[in-house]
Design a protein around this motif. Structure first.
Motif, PDB file in Angstrom:
ATOM      1  N   VAL A  20      -5.887 -29.974 -21.948  1.00 56.20           N
ATOM      2  CA  VAL A  20      -7.018 -30.317 -22.749  1.00 56.20           C
ATOM      3  C   VAL A  20      -7.867 -29.366 -23.714  1.00 56.20           C
ATOM      4  O   VAL A  20      -8.458 -28.277 -22.405  1.00 56.20           O
ATOM      5  N   ASN A  21      -8.414 -29.680 -24.150  1.00 53.97           N
ATOM      6  CA  ASN A  21      -9.617 -28.903 -25.194  1.00 53.97           C
ATOM      7  C   ASN A  21     -10.780 -28.737 -25.103  1.00 53.97           C
ATOM      8  O   ASN A  21     -11.541 -27.767 -25.484  1.00 53.97           O
ATOM      9  N   ALA A  22     -10.293 -30.521 -24.642  1.00 52.00           N
ATOM     10  CA  ALA A  22     -12.191 -31.117 -25.186  1.00 52.00           C
ATOM     11  C   ALA A  22     -12.982 -31.699 -23.351  1.00 52.00           C
ATOM     12  O   ALA A  22     -11.997 -32.296 -23.384  1.00 52.00           O
ATOM     13  N   SER A  23     -13.611 -31.910 -23.654  1.00 52.32           N
ATOM     14  CA  SER A  23     -14.346 -33.115 -22.359  1.00 52.32           C
ATOM     15  C   SER A  23     -15.465 -33.139 -22.736  1.00 52.32           C
ATOM     16  O   SER A  23     -16.529 -32.437 -23.695  1.00 52.32           O
ATOM     17  N   ALA A  24     -15.969 -34.307 -21.849  1.00 50.78           N
ATOM     18  CA  ALA A  24     -18.213 -34.579 -22.520  1.00 50.78           C
ATOM     19  C   ALA A  24     -17.909 -36.089 -21.550  1.00 50.78           C
ATOM     20  O   ALA A  24     -16.778 -36.261 -21.293  1.00 50.78           O
ATOM     21  N   PRO A  25     -19.442 -35.400 -21.009  1.00 50.69           N
ATOM     22  CA  PRO A  25     -20.030 -36.642 -19.937  1.00 50.69           C
ATOM     23  C   PRO A  25     -19.438 -38.024 -20.319  1.00 50.69           C
ATOM     24  O   PRO A  25     -20.312 -38.108 -21.962  1.00 50.69           O
ATOM     25  N   ASP A  26     -20.162 -39.020 -19.915  1.00 45.55           N
ATOM     26  CA  ASP A  26     -19.709 -40.262 -20.416  1.00 45.55           C
ATOM     27  C   ASP A  26     -21.276 -40.826 -20.490  1.00 45.55           C
ATOM     28  O   ASP A  26     -21.192 -41.779 -20.956  1.00 45.55           O
TER      29      ASP A  26
ATOM     30  N   ILE B 233     -14.972 -33.417 -28.998  1.00 46.54           N
ATOM     31  CA  ILE B 233     -15.027 -34.274 -28.344  1.00 46.54           C
ATOM     32  C   ILE B 233     -16.620 -33.770 -28.645  1.00 46.54           C
ATOM     33  O   ILE B 233     -17.520 -33.246 -28.035  1.00 46.54           O
ATOM     34  N   ALA B 234     -17.512 -35.136 -29.031  1.00 47.60           N
ATOM     35  CA  ALA B 234     -18.627 -34.765 -29.093  1.00 47.60           C
ATOM     36  C   ALA B 234     -19.418 -36.026 -28.754  1.00 47.60           C
ATOM     37  O   ALA B 234     -19.199 -37.596 -29.189  1.00 47.60           O
ATOM     38  N   VAL B 235     -20.588 -36.717 -27.338  1.00 51.86           N
ATOM     39  CA  VAL B 235     -21.170 -38.034 -27.787  1.00 51.86           C
ATOM     40  C   VAL B 235     -22.267 -37.881 -28.077  1.00 51.86           C
ATOM     41  O   VAL B 235     -22.937 -37.358 -27.820  1.00 51.86           O
ATOM     42  N   ALA B 236     -22.828 -39.644 -28.359  1.00 54.32           N
ATOM     43  CA  ALA B 236     -23.732 -39.127 -29.178  1.00 54.32           C
ATOM     44  C   ALA B 236     -24.328 -40.388 -29.138  1.00 54.32           C
ATOM     45  O   ALA B 236     -23.392 -41.998 -29.482  1.00 54.32           O
TER      46      ALA B 236
ATOM     47  N   ILE C  82     -14.743 -37.706 -32.233  1.00 56.43           N
ATOM     48  CA  ILE C  82     -13.778 -37.042 -32.269  1.00 56.43           C
ATOM     49  C   ILE C  82     -13.170 -35.832 -33.507  1.00 56.43           C
ATOM     50  O   ILE C  82     -13.508 -36.219 -34.519  1.00 56.43           O
ATOM     51  N   GLY C  83     -12.730 -34.700 -33.190  1.00 58.62           N
ATOM     52  CA  GLY C  83     -12.068 -34.290 -34.851  1.00 58.62           C
ATOM     53  C   GLY C  83     -10.756 -32.809 -33.551  1.00 58.62           C
ATOM     54  O   GLY C  83     -10.521 -32.924 -32.651  1.00 58.62           O
ATOM     55  N   GLY C  84      -9.898 -32.888 -34.565  1.00 57.24           N
ATOM     56  CA  GLY C  84      -8.694 -32.484 -34.627  1.00 57.24           C
ATOM     57  C   GLY C  84      -7.784 -32.546 -35.659  1.00 57.24           C
ATOM     58  O   GLY C  84      -8.051 -31.989 -36.795  1.00 57.24           O
TER      59      GLY C  84
ATOM     60  N   ALA D  41     -14.559 -28.176 -33.577  1.00 61.50           N
ATOM     61  CA  ALA D  41     -15.969 -28.675 -33.028  1.00 61.50           C
ATOM     62  C   ALA D  41     -16.690 -28.909 -33.747  1.00 61.50           C
ATOM     63  O   ALA D  41     -16.656 -28.910 -34.853  1.00 61.50           O
ATOM     64  N   LEU D  42     -17.446 -29.683 -32.573  1.00 60.36           N
ATOM     65  CA  LEU D  42     -17.923 -30.555 -33.651  1.00 60.36           C
ATOM     66  C   LEU D  42     -19.582 -30.754 -32.752  1.00 60.36           C
ATOM     67  O   LEU D  42     -19.732 -29.897 -31.049  1.00 60.36           O
ATOM     68  N   ALA D  43     -20.779 -31.247 -32.739  1.00 62.05           N
ATOM     69  CA  ALA D  43     -22.348 -30.843 -32.607  1.00 62.05           C
ATOM     70  C   ALA D  43     -22.958 -31.809 -33.133  1.00 62.05           C
ATOM     71  O   ALA D  43     -23.000 -32.114 -34.123  1.00 62.05           O
ATOM     72  N   VAL D  44     -23.739 -32.648 -32.211  1.00 64.20           N
ATOM     73  CA  VAL D  44     -24.525 -33.614 -32.715  1.00 64.20           C
ATOM     74  C   VAL D  44     -26.004 -33.113 -32.583  1.00 64.20           C
ATOM     75  O   VAL D  44     -25.966 -32.674 -31.356  1.00 64.20           O
ATOM     76  N   ALA D  45     -26.558 -33.312 -33.451  1.00 66.48           N
ATOM     77  CA  ALA D  45     -28.589 -33.265 -33.014  1.00 66.48           C
ATOM     78  C   ALA D  45     -28.851 -34.525 -33.817  1.00 66.48           C
ATOM     79  O   ALA D  45     -28.766 -34.682 -35.470  1.00 66.48           O
TER      80      ALA D  45
END
Length: 780
Positions: free
Chosen positions: A86-92, A152-155, A161-163, A199-203
């Motif tokens: 498991v490489n990444a996780s994020a809240p829904d 992953i990034a939730v927005a 998702i990236g990879g 890596a991903l980041a949302v702003a």
């Protein structure tokens, strides 16, 4: 101090007597505890089992993603067993969460690289985005296999998702994709990269992307880019790149995207913005406008993770560096808003890595690293590869007070690398390479309670390197260890040691000094037989084989069996790789790449010696096959009644059963039978008329096979585990599956069934996660 022991040691352990019972189950018992590395030997007294190998942890099989209490680290029970990294996780945003990585299943469900866990802790069975794939060419044919989602990034209404993948649910998606929260791929979002996205980041309405790519959406973007959240189009107003891979992003959103602050970590030495090159060593900060900011603390190793605390302005950085901002900081440090290191010092140390294809006699090299950082409610959570922090045991995961920098009591105890955290408030999701959490530290040797399948906490005999062989005495009071270690329980013991079988306390009177590795031992009456690469024990010369006192470790000068052979790898001057001793001590068998024993030529690499003197017996064993110049036996196993000797050669992986009593006196080469496998001998056991054989053979259907019998040369496709009829070498139908290239290394028959040890993380079938050690219930 060691417990008091008798001055005359008991004889070698007798076989466990097994009552009749049901046939062996083909499924592994997932409740039986495992390890975080290779198990090369197992011995048992019927109620306990001692295991040895390349591990430093024993614990329950929990899979590679768990939910733990955010304060204590205690695991929250769950049936969601993830079978791969498991490489990444994020809240829904609804109390659940997403998992991403290299896995293919979550418990019994097919989930390739991506899964949604609902707020009640169950897998979302209706969520369709569960097939992230990449195409590989096998035998000239294109074949889809599980892709790797790295970030992953939730927005808002979507998950980015990236990879390393090229399709999601069959929809072409080159290393980047957008998925609706309903699990459907958003077909109007078009972004792609020509190499891995790390890596991903949302702003706001922007997505920052870091990785190993050199183009995004077909245009030049080296390692760093920004795309539109709405449709994935490249944002031309962010003209920033680096000259090396980016692994970490930390973005603080501004009033506008131009006012964003983007901290970047990776393996670069410069940042380019609008054509201007600025020196930045693995860490940099840039504005959303593209301007390179003055925040510029250098790191002397790769940066893997960045997390900023908005309350204090402190930025925490993790990776594989030893210096940060010019100060000594081992893999983890903290920086002020101006980039100056704070006094925070995690003092991370120690690590354990699993074996891959090599390093079979020593522990693989390992580097302390930090892979994951998260700040929640004034607490910094840190994951990676380490054993201690600030002098306390914190196996691969730790938490610190942001205010004081001191360790908290949080202790989840994962067995291997942690790659991601996601806070759910009172609980925290933790994912990575580990197969187990909530276990105990035990290095090289451990004792298992067979009734419960859990660690026996009363035994401790930690070794500083590999323990390769164990021998338990007949009265079950003493355990002998051999390997490449130099200390046990912090006390010097050069490659051989004896410990109390109940507690693990060293037997202080037994302390032989062996100058190189001991790969194999056997205990008979008052003797311990040794084989390996050594050339001296104390001041007494002994070339690769010796017999020593089981009481004090002194060399028995009445028994000599010096082996010699070519120098250099793989021969190492004629080392002994395996030995077996008849129950009555009358005969000793040696195997390895030697050419002579006591100066007498013996070309097959197997020798039958007198148990009295070590001299070669008049009749020998033979029939060993060869590949080119490789012509020796690598492993031996003698039956408990002393009548049959099994061996496996270095190449082409034949299996032999010899007459261990008459040798070649009554039949050619002393062979009862021989058969062929594409699978070298590692683990061996004969019990109840069956010979169990563990190997590193190929995959089922892709090179893994054995002959149907010595007389029927039909190839039967199996992998890493084979069971033969001891009477004639015919292959039986019992064939549980195991993963990992180096497979199965050890067996033991116990009243509960068959214990199997090795390198695997999947056992019995694809649905059962079990690392290093597992139990098949029934009667072997």
């Amino acid at each position: 101090m060691a417990a008091a022991l008798a001055t005359t040691p008991p004889t070698a352990s007798a076989a466990v007597v097994l009552p009749p019972g049901p046939a062996l189950s083909p499924s592994a018992d997932s409740s039986f505890w495992g390890t975080n590395g290779r198990v090369v030997d197992i011995v048992s007294n019927g109620t306990k089992a001692w295991i040895a190998g390349g591990f430093d942890y024993v614990g329950p099989n929990t899979g590679r993603a768990v939910t733990v209490d955010s304060s204590t680290g205690t695991r929250i029970p769950s049936s969601n067993i993830v079978d791969g990294t498991v490489n990444a996780s994020a809240p829904d945003g609804k109390g659940g969460y997403y998992l991403a990585g290299d896995f293919s299943r979550v418990s019994d469900l097919r989930r390739q690289g991506l899964a949604h866990i609902k707020s009640d802790g169950t897998v979302d069975r209706g969520w369709p985005a569960s097939a992230v794939t990449t195409t590989v060419i096998v035998g000239g044919v294109a074949k889809a296999q599980t892709g790797s989602v790295r970030s992953i990034a939730v927005a808002g209404d979507r998950l980015i998702i990236g990879g390393e993948f090229d399709a999601v649910n069959g929809v072409p998606s080159a290393r980047l994709a957008a998925i609706g929260l309903d699990g459907n791929v958003i077909s109007t979002w078009h972004a792609s990269a020509n190499a891995t996205v790390n890596a991903l980041a949302v702003a706001g309405d922007k997505v920052y992307v870091g990785g190993s790519f050199t183009t995004v959406n077909g245009a030049a973007r080296t390692y760093l880019s920004r795309v539109q959240l709405l449709d994935g189009a490249t944002d031309p107003t962010f003209p920033v790149s680096t000259n090396g891979p980016v692994y970490a992003l930390d973005v603080q959103g501004g009033a506008t995207s131009a006012q964003d602050t983007v901290k970047v970590g990776g393996d670069f030495t410069s940042v380019t913005s609008s054509g201007a090159v600025t020196t930045r060593t693995r860490l940099a900060a840039v504005a959303g406008s593209g301007a390179v900011l003055s925040w510029a603390p250098p790191a002397n190793g790769t940066v893997r993770a960045i997390a900023s605390d908005s309350a204090t302005g402190t930025t925490f950085v993790g990776g594989t560096f030893s210096q940060l901002g010019g100060q000594n900081r081992t893999q983890l440090g903290a920086l002020t808003s101006s980039g100056v290191p704070t006094g925070f010092d995690a003092s991370l140390s120690g690590c354990q890595a699993p074996h891959t294809l090599k390093s079979t006699n020593t522990l693989p090299s390992c580097t302390v690293e930090v892979q994951a950082l998260q700040i929640t409610a004034g607490t910094l959570y840190v994951g990676g590869v380490f054993t201690t922090s600030q002098g306390s045991l914190r196996h691969d995961a730790a938490a610190y007070s942001v205010a004081t920098g001191r360790l908290t009591s949080w202790l989840p105890m994962p067995g291997a690398r942690v790659r991601t955290f996601t806070s759910l408030g009172a609980t925290t999701v933790m994912g990575g390479d580990f197969v187990s959490t909530g276990g105990q530290y035990r290095r090289g040797v451990a004792k298992i309670d067979l009734a419960t399948g859990t660690l026996d906490p009363t035994f401790r005999a930690d070794a500083d390197n590999m323990v390769l062989d164990l021998e338990l005495t007949a009265d079950r009071t003493r355990l002998y260890l051999a390997g490449t270690f130099m200390a046990v329980n912090g006390v010097v013991r050069q490659r051989v040691a004896a410990v109390d079988a109940t507690t693990g306390a060293l037997v202080t009177s037994f302390a032989p000094q062996v100058n190189q590795g001991v790969y194999t031992i056997a205990v008979r009456q008052s003797y311990v037989y040794l084989g390996g690469q050594f050339t001296a024990i104390g001041t007494v010369a002994r070339q690769h084989a010796a017999r020593i006192s089981a009481v004090n470790g002194s060399v028995d000068t009445t028994w000599t069996a010096n082996t010699n052979g070519p120098s250099g790898s793989p021969y190492q001057g004629g080392m002994v790789l395996s030995l077996a001793v008849a129950p009555d001590n009358s005969r000793v068998f040696l195997a390895g790449p030697f050419k002579t024993v006591n100066g007498v030529a013996l070309p097959d690499g197997i020798a039958a010696l007198s148990g009295t003197s070590g001299a070669l017996l008049p009749k020998q064993l033979g029939g060993v096959h060869s590949c080119s110049t490789q012509h020796w036996v690598v492993a031996l196993k003698i039956s408990d009644d002393g009548k049959r000797l099994y061996g496996g050669d270095v190449c082409p992986d034949w299996i032999y059963q010899w007459d261990a009593v008459n040798l070649s006196q009554t039949k050619a080469y002393g062979l009862n039978w021989s058969t062929a496998c594409n699978a070298g001998m590692q683990g061996t056991l004969e019990v109840n008329g069956t010979f169990y054989y563990g190997s590193h053979g190929g995959d089922k259907g892709s090179g893994g096979y054995c002959w149907q019998s010595p007389t029927v040369h039909t190839r039967i496709s199996q992998q890493r585990f084979f069971a033969f009829r001891a009477s004639d070498g015919a292959l039986t139908a019992y064939a549980p599956q195991f993963d990992s290239p180096m497979g199965v290394w050890s067996f033991a028959a116990v009243p509960q069934g068959l214990l199997v040890g090795g390198d695997f993380t999947i056992a019995g079938n694809r649905n059962t996660v079990a690392q290093g050690l597992t139990l098949f219930r029934g009667t072997p």
